[in-house]
Design a protein around this motif. Structure first.
Motif, PDB file in Angstrom:
ATOM      1  N   ILE A   6      -0.252   4.761   5.774  1.00 12.19           N
ATOM      2  CA  ILE A   6       1.144   4.545   5.424  1.00 12.19           C
ATOM      3  C   ILE A   6       1.289   3.066   5.113  1.00 12.19           C
ATOM      4  O   ILE A   6       1.048   2.210   5.970  1.00 12.19           O
ATOM      5  CB  ILE A   6       2.075   4.947   6.584  1.00 12.19           C
ATOM      6  CG1 ILE A   6       1.848   6.409   6.965  1.00 12.19           C
ATOM      7  CG2 ILE A   6       3.538   4.717   6.211  1.00 12.19           C
ATOM      8  CD1 ILE A   6       2.585   6.831   8.220  1.00 12.19           C
ATOM      9  N   THR A   7       1.659   2.767   3.896  1.00 14.04           N
ATOM     10  CA  THR A   7       1.719   1.365   3.492  1.00 14.04           C
ATOM     11  C   THR A   7       3.055   0.745   3.877  1.00 14.04           C
ATOM     12  O   THR A   7       4.066   1.434   4.028  1.00 14.04           O
ATOM     13  CB  THR A   7       1.495   1.199   1.978  1.00 14.04           C
ATOM     14  OG1 THR A   7       2.523   1.909   1.275  1.00 14.04           O
ATOM     15  CG2 THR A   7       0.152   1.758   1.561  1.00 14.04           C
ATOM     16  N   LYS A   8       3.041  -0.560   4.026  1.00 11.27           N
ATOM     17  CA  LYS A   8       4.221  -1.311   4.428  1.00 11.27           C
ATOM     18  C   LYS A   8       5.407  -0.958   3.531  1.00 11.27           C
ATOM     19  O   LYS A   8       5.301  -0.984   2.299  1.00 11.27           O
ATOM     20  CB  LYS A   8       3.931  -2.810   4.354  1.00 11.27           C
ATOM     21  CG  LYS A   8       5.100  -3.682   4.771  1.00 11.27           C
ATOM     22  CD  LYS A   8       4.713  -5.153   4.684  1.00 11.27           C
ATOM     23  CE  LYS A   8       5.890  -6.049   5.080  1.00 11.27           C
ATOM     24  NZ  LYS A   8       5.541  -7.480   5.022  1.00 11.27           N
ATOM     25  N   GLY A   9       6.532  -0.601   4.150  1.00 12.97           N
ATOM     26  CA  GLY A   9       7.743  -0.264   3.404  1.00 12.97           C
ATOM     27  C   GLY A   9       7.937   1.217   3.167  1.00 12.97           C
ATOM     28  O   GLY A   9       9.039   1.652   2.829  1.00 12.97           O
ATOM     29  N   GLU A  10       6.890   2.032   3.350  1.00 21.07           N
ATOM     30  CA  GLU A  10       7.047   3.468   3.126  1.00 21.07           C
ATOM     31  C   GLU A  10       7.846   4.111   4.254  1.00 21.07           C
ATOM     32  O   GLU A  10       7.837   3.655   5.393  1.00 21.07           O
ATOM     33  CB  GLU A  10       5.688   4.145   2.996  1.00 21.07           C
ATOM     34  CG  GLU A  10       4.993   3.873   1.676  1.00 21.07           C
ATOM     35  CD  GLU A  10       3.777   4.753   1.467  1.00 21.07           C
ATOM     36  OE1 GLU A  10       3.666   5.340   0.374  1.00 21.07           O
ATOM     37  OE2 GLU A  10       2.954   4.860   2.402  1.00 21.07           O
TER      38      GLU A  10
END
Length: 429
Positions: free
Chosen positions: A328-332
């Motif tokens: 899960i990438t930053k901001g998702e």
């Protein structure tokens, strides 16, 4: 049976094949089966929120609990830059709802959208009203209110049928929370109407009800400030007036709003959902009637099996995080699907079976119906007590209680993340 309602959010359904939208009719009509199927696809499934925001649907018990206590996920999207840069998801949702600009900060500033340290500061201001001792002290009053409502139920019957949701499940918790906060009795019917309009996802209702509600709270604060009492509202006013840095004007208004709405809406539907479940499971109903001491465990199981809150609000990764092998990438955004977690066969034996003895006695709750971690439901103890009183007194007062319609004829309100009846028609016997 689930009602259908026109909504600007339905236009997004089907736009992204393979990414289920939480507004899809099948998920609204039967979230237990629908999200159960997604859970078996994987612990995280790519989906879409009501406004077409891409979101990771988290479906399994262990992963849901882990993220609920993981401080790398924030409720406030502003803390999770990266992919969330640009228009805020909260602003986008308020645009779609048509909420007037001057009222938006009351919704965005809710304790539900805050993270530490602001969430901790505000929660601490009201947590004293929800301690185990305070809730225990409230029980005689809860029982008194329940007795009065049950005595008057026959007065509301039409052709021998009474709507338990309207005449018992709603009035009980709204009376309790309004007395606790300090909402005058004459204003309580209006609060119930506002509450139903606020969760409707219909802009024409929200744009009228939300400003009226905010203006009403300001008026209420002004009136109470002139004659302080011993209720929670007076305590908040004293805190605000003594030191505005501890509680701002906007925070005080949104706190009153959240406490009253959250303090009756979910409990009302726990009582109605639970009553319907018991009446359609005669073996469990007999068990509870024969052993009222089972009530605390029964309430936990009903919260797991047919709890009214089936999703949390979205959370946002503040850094890159790996969950169950998925990056899960930053901001998702992630959406924690409580209904899927509470039916996870990896955690429960026979999860689809209603078993009032499932919850171990004197143990921490074995479900995520009230959430987990920092944002665990502040009023969970009060809700459990109200449900215990409601089920216990209802079943004792009306031993021949029965559904007035076939179970599959019960009408549901189609709201994503919620499991609620439109009414609960019963025969008292």
């Amino acid at each position: 049976m689930t009602e259908t309602a026109a909504s600007p959010f339905t236009e997004h359904i089907g736009k992204h094949p393979g990414e289920p939208n939480v507004m899809e009719p099948a998920l609204l009509a039967d979230p237990f089966t629908g999200y159960g199927a997604l859970r078996e696809q994987g612990p995280l499934v790519r989906g879409r929120f009501v406004d077409d925001t891409p979101v990771w649907l988290v479906t399994r018990f262990e992963e849901v609990r882990a993220i609920l206590r993981d401080h790398r996920f924030a409720n406030d999207p502003a803390r999770a830059k990266g992919a969330a840069e640009g228009e805020s998801p909260i602003d986008r949702l308020m645009d779609m709802l048509g909420l007037p600009e001057q009222y938006r900060h009351y919704l965005a500033g809710s304790i539900l959208n805050l993270d530490a340290p602001d969430h901790t500061r505000i929660r601490r201001l009201v947590s004293r009203a929800f301690t185990a001792r305070k809730i225990m002290d409230l029980r005689p009053r809860v029982e008194e209110i329940a007795d009065d409502l049950l005595d008057r139920l026959p007065e509301h019957a039409e052709n021998g049928v009474v709507d338990l949701l309207r005449h018992f499940a709603y009035p009980l918790p709204i009376t309790v929370i309004c007395e606790l906060v300090g909402i005058p009795e004459e204003d309580r019917p209006q609060w119930r109407e506002w509450g139903s309009q606020l969760v409707s996802l219909r802009p024409e209702q929200l744009t009228a009800s939300f400003p009226a509600m905010i203006d009403h709270i300001h008026e209420l604060i002004g009136a109470r400030r002139a004659a302080l009492t011993d209720d929670l509202l007076s305590e908040l006013i004293r805190t605000h007036d003594d030191d505005g840095s501890r509680l701002s004007d906007i925070e005080m208004v949104t706190l009153v709003l959240t406490l009253v709405l959250a303090g009756h809406e979910t409990t009302a539907h726990l009582i109605s959902n639970g009553t319907a479940a018991l009446l359609t499971h005669p073996d469990q109903l007999r068990l509870l009637r024969s052993d009222p001491g089972l009530l605390p465990r029964a309430v936990h199981e009903l919260m797991r099996w047919c709890g009214p809150v089936q999703m949390t609000q979205m959370r946002y990764a503040t850094e890159d995080v790996e969950v169950a092998g998925t990056r899960i990438t930053k901001g998702e955004a992630v959406q924690l699907v409580l209904v899927a977690a509470n039916y996870d066969p990896r955690h429960y034996a026979e999860p689809t079976r209603l078993d009032l003895t499932r919850q171990p006695a004197a143990r921490a709750e074995n479900h995520v119906g009230f959430g987990h971690g920092m944002h665990y439901c502040l009023g969970a103890g009060l809700a459990r007590q109200e449900a215990e009183v409601a089920f216990g007194k209802l079943l004792a007062r009306y031993p021949d209680l029965s559904l007035a319609v076939a179970p599959d004829a019960l009408r549901r309100v189609p709201l994503p993340g919620n499991w609620r009846l439109a009414e609960l028609p019963l025969r008292l016997g």
